[in-house]
Design a protein around this motif. Structure first.
Motif, PDB file in Angstrom:
ATOM      1  N   ALA A 219      20.295  20.892   2.782  1.00  0.00           N
ATOM      2  CA  ALA A 219      21.553  20.649   3.490  1.00  0.00           C
ATOM      3  C   ALA A 219      22.093  22.004   3.895  1.00  0.00           C
ATOM      4  CB  ALA A 219      22.554  19.911   2.599  1.00  0.00           C
ATOM      5  N   GLU A 220      22.699  22.088   5.080  1.00  0.00           N
ATOM      6  CA  GLU A 220      23.170  23.384   5.546  1.00  0.00           C
ATOM      7  C   GLU A 220      24.454  23.251   6.347  1.00  0.00           C
ATOM      8  OE1 GLU A 220      20.652  24.785   9.156  1.00  0.00           O
ATOM      9  OE2 GLU A 220      19.282  23.690   7.834  1.00  0.00           O
ATOM     10  N   VAL A 221      25.187  24.366   6.403  1.00  0.00           N
ATOM     11  CA  VAL A 221      26.430  24.421   7.170  1.00  0.00           C
ATOM     12  C   VAL A 221      26.072  24.547   8.642  1.00  0.00           C
ATOM     13  CG1 VAL A 221      28.573  25.678   7.563  1.00  0.00           C
ATOM     14  CG2 VAL A 221      27.648  25.497   5.247  1.00  0.00           C
ATOM     15  N   LEU A 222      26.653  23.683   9.477  1.00  0.00           N
ATOM     16  CA  LEU A 222      26.264  23.629  10.890  1.00  0.00           C
ATOM     17  C   LEU A 222      27.294  24.224  11.837  1.00  0.00           C
ATOM     18  CD1 LEU A 222      24.699  20.048  10.946  1.00  0.00           C
ATOM     19  CD2 LEU A 222      23.532  22.250  10.677  1.00  0.00           C
ATOM     20  N   ASP A 223      28.513  24.507  11.350  1.00  0.00           N
ATOM     21  CA  ASP A 223      29.519  25.087  12.236  1.00  0.00           C
ATOM     22  C   ASP A 223      30.387  26.069  11.468  1.00  0.00           C
ATOM     23  OD1 ASP A 223      31.147  23.457  10.689  1.00  0.00           O
ATOM     24  OD2 ASP A 223      31.319  21.918  12.220  1.00  0.00           O
ATOM     25  N   GLY A 224      31.213  26.820  12.195  1.00  0.00           N
ATOM     26  CA  GLY A 224      32.084  27.800  11.574  1.00  0.00           C
ATOM     27  C   GLY A 224      31.376  29.114  11.286  1.00  0.00           C
ATOM     28  N   PRO A 225      32.065  30.081  10.677  1.00  0.00           N
ATOM     29  CA  PRO A 225      31.473  31.400  10.434  1.00  0.00           C
ATOM     30  C   PRO A 225      30.304  31.372   9.458  1.00  0.00           C
ATOM     31  CG  PRO A 225      33.617  31.198   9.357  1.00  0.00           C
ATOM     32  CD  PRO A 225      33.481  30.007  10.243  1.00  0.00           C
ATOM     33  N   LEU A 226      30.187  30.325   8.634  1.00  0.00           N
ATOM     34  CA  LEU A 226      29.080  30.246   7.688  1.00  0.00           C
ATOM     35  C   LEU A 226      27.915  29.419   8.217  1.00  0.00           C
ATOM     36  CD1 LEU A 226      30.844  29.829   4.213  1.00  0.00           C
ATOM     37  CD2 LEU A 226      30.002  31.903   5.314  1.00  0.00           C
TER      38      LEU A 226
END
Length: 323
Positions: A219-226
């Motif tokens: 699972a991964e972060v898809l938006d924003g600075p991260l």
């Protein structure tokens, strides 16, 4: 989640005898000696309350100094100063490794199995659950305890009374308010930001309990600075920083996928902002407590991750915010 400490003990004996340890089994020697720490709170005339702070093993006696004097041809002790290094009772659990790989004889209760492994009393603070699979323990007994706690989405810890308990990974209800200004206990606020514990991707690696096939979930972060990558597929400025997790109790793809989604917001946000507070000494706060911090002109919710106490009037409390 483990506690440590250093204490200097001053001892004066009415009969001039020294208690500085010199052999296995001596008082304050690091071979099974336990010390219960408490704080005495006094207010007004006659009010005294004892607040337990923890039960610790003497892990080391780095220095023991005895002041001697000669009286009528015989040597006596005028007093001892014994420096001891303390570690909570999980230290003993970690040193007591498995002889050979083994399995839990009873899968009906996480608490029951933790009690069997540690040999310590249990205080139930989160709902119990059955152990989902018969997993062979390897060598580290304390790691087995932490793995069992993860089954109920919690972290194993020692309570001040010397019992084992589980602190929920999900933030519990607010326990207290730390306020600046008149009548408050907040002395200083210092913020620090570091990226070494901020991840934007979770990778779970395990095996299927039946077929033995590998189970991989991400699972991964898809938006924003991260975010891990930009819209065009190129790596983001923060790049990909994976957090690897493995548990023998995640034995199928659906369970691994679900836990990856649960774990991602915790490792990508919870520890992103660390705040160190200097407060007046308060023995009632503990690691894992959620507090409302109110410096002058602002307010934020935080969870305590570390408390450093000395014999002074203040203590240093490290918290992470939910922002």
């Amino acid at each position: 989640m483990q506690g440590t400490g250093q204490v200097s003990l001053i001892w004066q004996d009415e009969f001039g005898q020294s208690v500085a340890p010199t052999e296995v089994g001596d008082l304050f020697s690091p071979f099974g000696t336990q010390i219960a720490m408490s704080v005495l709170v006094e207010a007004g005339d006659g009010f005294v309350e004892r607040i337990p702070m923890g039960v610790y093993m003497v892990a080391e006696t780095p220095a023991a100094v005895t002041r001697k004097f000669l009286f009528k041809g015989q040597w006596f002790s005028g007093g001892d100063r014994i420096d001891v290094t303390l570690k909570d009772l999980f230290h003993g659990v970690q040193r007591d490794r498995f002889d050979v790989p083994g399995v839990a004889p009873d899968l009906s209760s996480v608490y029951k199995e933790i009690q069997r492994l540690t040999g310590l009393p249990i205080t139930k603070t989160v709902p119990d659950a059955p152990i989902p699979a018969s997993v062979a323990y390897q060598e580290d007994k304390l790691q087995a305890v932490y793995d069992l706690a993860a089954v109920v989405d919690a972290t194993a810890c020692m309570l001040p009374d010397g019992s084992v308990s589980l602190r929920p990974n999900v933030w519990p209800a607010q326990a207290d308010v730390i306020r600046a200004g008149d009548g408050g206990s907040l002395v200083e606020v210092g913020r620090a930001m570091a990226n070494d514990r901020v991840y934007n991707k979770v990778v779970i690696r395990s095996r299927n309990s039946g077929s033995g096939a590998a189970v991989l979930a991400t699972a991964e972060v898809l938006d924003g600075p991260l975010r891990t990558r930009n819209d065009d597929g190129t790596l983001s400025p923060y790049r990909s920083v994976p957090y690897f997790y493995s548990s023998e109790y995640l034995t199928d793809q659906a369970a691994a996928d679900a836990y990856a989604r649960v774990l991602l917001p915790r490792v990508s946000r919870l520890r992103s902002v660390e705040v160190r507070l200097v407060t007046l000494f308060n023995p009632l706060w503990d690691v894992g407590d959620v507090v409302n911090v109110k410096p002058l002109g602002e307010s934020f919710l935080a969870r305590i991750t570390d408390i450093s106490r000395t014999d002074g009037r203040t203590q240093t409390v490290t918290v992470v915010t939910d922002e």
